[in-house]
Design a protein around this motif. Sequence first.
Motif, PDB file in Angstrom:
ATOM      1  N   ALA A   1      -5.133  -0.588  -6.534  1.00  0.00           N
ATOM      2  CA  ALA A   1      -4.096  -1.216  -6.133  1.00  0.00           C
ATOM      3  C   ALA A   1      -3.366  -0.419  -4.984  1.00  0.00           C
ATOM      4  O   ALA A   1      -2.782   1.063  -5.742  1.00  0.00           O
ATOM      5  CB  ALA A   1      -2.844  -2.141  -6.566  1.00  0.00           C
ATOM      6  N   ALA A   2      -3.218   0.104  -3.769  1.00  0.00           N
ATOM      7  CA  ALA A   2      -2.978   1.197  -3.158  1.00  0.00           C
ATOM      8  C   ALA A   2      -1.361   0.694  -2.834  1.00  0.00           C
ATOM      9  O   ALA A   2      -0.799  -0.428  -1.998  1.00  0.00           O
ATOM     10  CB  ALA A   2      -3.443   0.987  -1.557  1.00  0.00           C
ATOM     11  N   LYS A   3      -0.409   1.033  -3.236  1.00  0.00           N
ATOM     12  CA  LYS A   3       1.320   1.365  -3.432  1.00  0.00           C
ATOM     13  C   LYS A   3       1.838   2.209  -3.529  1.00  0.00           C
ATOM     14  O   LYS A   3       1.518   2.653  -4.607  1.00  0.00           O
ATOM     15  CB  LYS A   3       1.620  -0.617  -4.209  1.00  0.00           C
ATOM     16  CG  LYS A   3       2.884  -0.289  -3.892  1.00  0.00           C
ATOM     17  CD  LYS A   3       3.464  -1.711  -4.683  1.00  0.00           C
ATOM     18  CE  LYS A   3       2.986  -1.687  -5.991  1.00  0.00           C
ATOM     19  NZ  LYS A   3       3.515  -2.747  -7.201  1.00  0.00           N
ATOM     20  N   ASP A   4       2.745   2.346  -2.754  1.00  0.00           N
ATOM     21  CA  ASP A   4       3.508   3.978  -2.877  1.00  0.00           C
ATOM     22  C   ASP A   4       4.375   3.592  -3.442  1.00  0.00           C
ATOM     23  O   ASP A   4       5.101   2.225  -3.695  1.00  0.00           O
ATOM     24  CB  ASP A   4       3.665   4.158  -1.699  1.00  0.00           C
ATOM     25  CG  ASP A   4       3.506   5.768  -1.297  1.00  0.00           C
ATOM     26  OD1 ASP A   4       3.735   6.064  -2.711  1.00  0.00           O
ATOM     27  OD2 ASP A   4       3.583   6.484  -0.235  1.00  0.00           O
ATOM     28  N   VAL A   5       5.048   4.724  -3.938  1.00  0.00           N
ATOM     29  CA  VAL A   5       6.985   4.710  -4.097  1.00  0.00           C
ATOM     30  C   VAL A   5       7.150   5.979  -3.172  1.00  0.00           C
ATOM     31  O   VAL A   5       6.234   7.554  -3.401  1.00  0.00           O
ATOM     32  CB  VAL A   5       7.213   5.048  -6.023  1.00  0.00           C
ATOM     33  CG1 VAL A   5       8.454   5.849  -6.610  1.00  0.00           C
ATOM     34  CG2 VAL A   5       6.830   3.491  -6.675  1.00  0.00           C
TER      35      VAL A   5
END
Length: 337
Positions: A224-228
């Motif tokens: 999953a491509a999700k940033d923080v």
Amino acid sequence: MKLGVYNAILHDRTLPEAIEVVANLGLTGLELNSGGFLPAVHIPSFEDILTSDAARDDFLGLFAGTGVSIAGLNCNGNPLHPNPTIRDKHAEDVRRSIRLANRLGQHRVITMSGLPGGEPGASQPNWIVNAWNSAALDVLDYQWEVAARFWKEIDRLAHDLDVKVALELHPQNLVFNPADIRTLVERTAATNIGVELDASHLFWQQMDPVAVVKNLGPLVFQAAAKDVRVNVENAAIYGVLDNRFRRLSPTEPRTNLGGDEWANEWPKDAAWDFVALGKGHDTAYWTEFLRALHAVDPDMLVNIEHEDTELGRLEGLEVAASVLLAADAALHASLRQ
């Protein structure tokens, strides 16, 4: 790489409209929610597909000629919850999703390991964050026994139906880091259970997703491509285990998580936030993330998950897609050299 979108952010649209959004972003996959915490909004013919070839073909026909294909099924939930109302529903959603994946010619189901209570008869899950005392290890011993029974069953079903079950390494679950997935695989002798590598939950734990991919290798089934974005000044005061959530009242919009459990409001000055790709880590970082995944599987499914509250639904997807596509282009340019 096969790049797409997890469809939860598009539940306000019909499935054909969601497919069109993905195609217009220049992406080729749509990961479909199939139960768990969220309903299977884009699979209204779920039960019919399980038994009717005509219903299955009609559903698959919605994707024909669009340039977009199904990129896995997602039923994130807690199939080990001590409350049977939640546990039984989420556990059956995992089984049904595996059966549906097989019917649709899919080979990936994404979910979570789940989290039991701390002892027999418990009513709430018990997440051991730091097992420094012997009682905490007693709790973990019990929880691993519960988990092993369930996941042995699921692994057999997945093996029989040629489906890989990818567990998101998500805190507040028994399995939330590389050591845990290895423990689960060893305890169950699993062949069809591995990891969905969601970078975001590793970032805020101060882990490096690239290093984790390299460490786990073939146990990584999907990503999953999700940033923080870590808000440094707030994190310096509250730490990344910032727990200042607010309970939402029944009169406020809120998301049901099963039974009488609801998502709480995020801290307003949080130590960290979920953000679109590029707002926490630059394109160069995501290029290396894709490179590590490519080394495991050149056809890895990598789907954007949009939870950036600072951006609208489409705006956030557009920002994330531009970074992901640029990272993919940079990766393939370097591979040709």
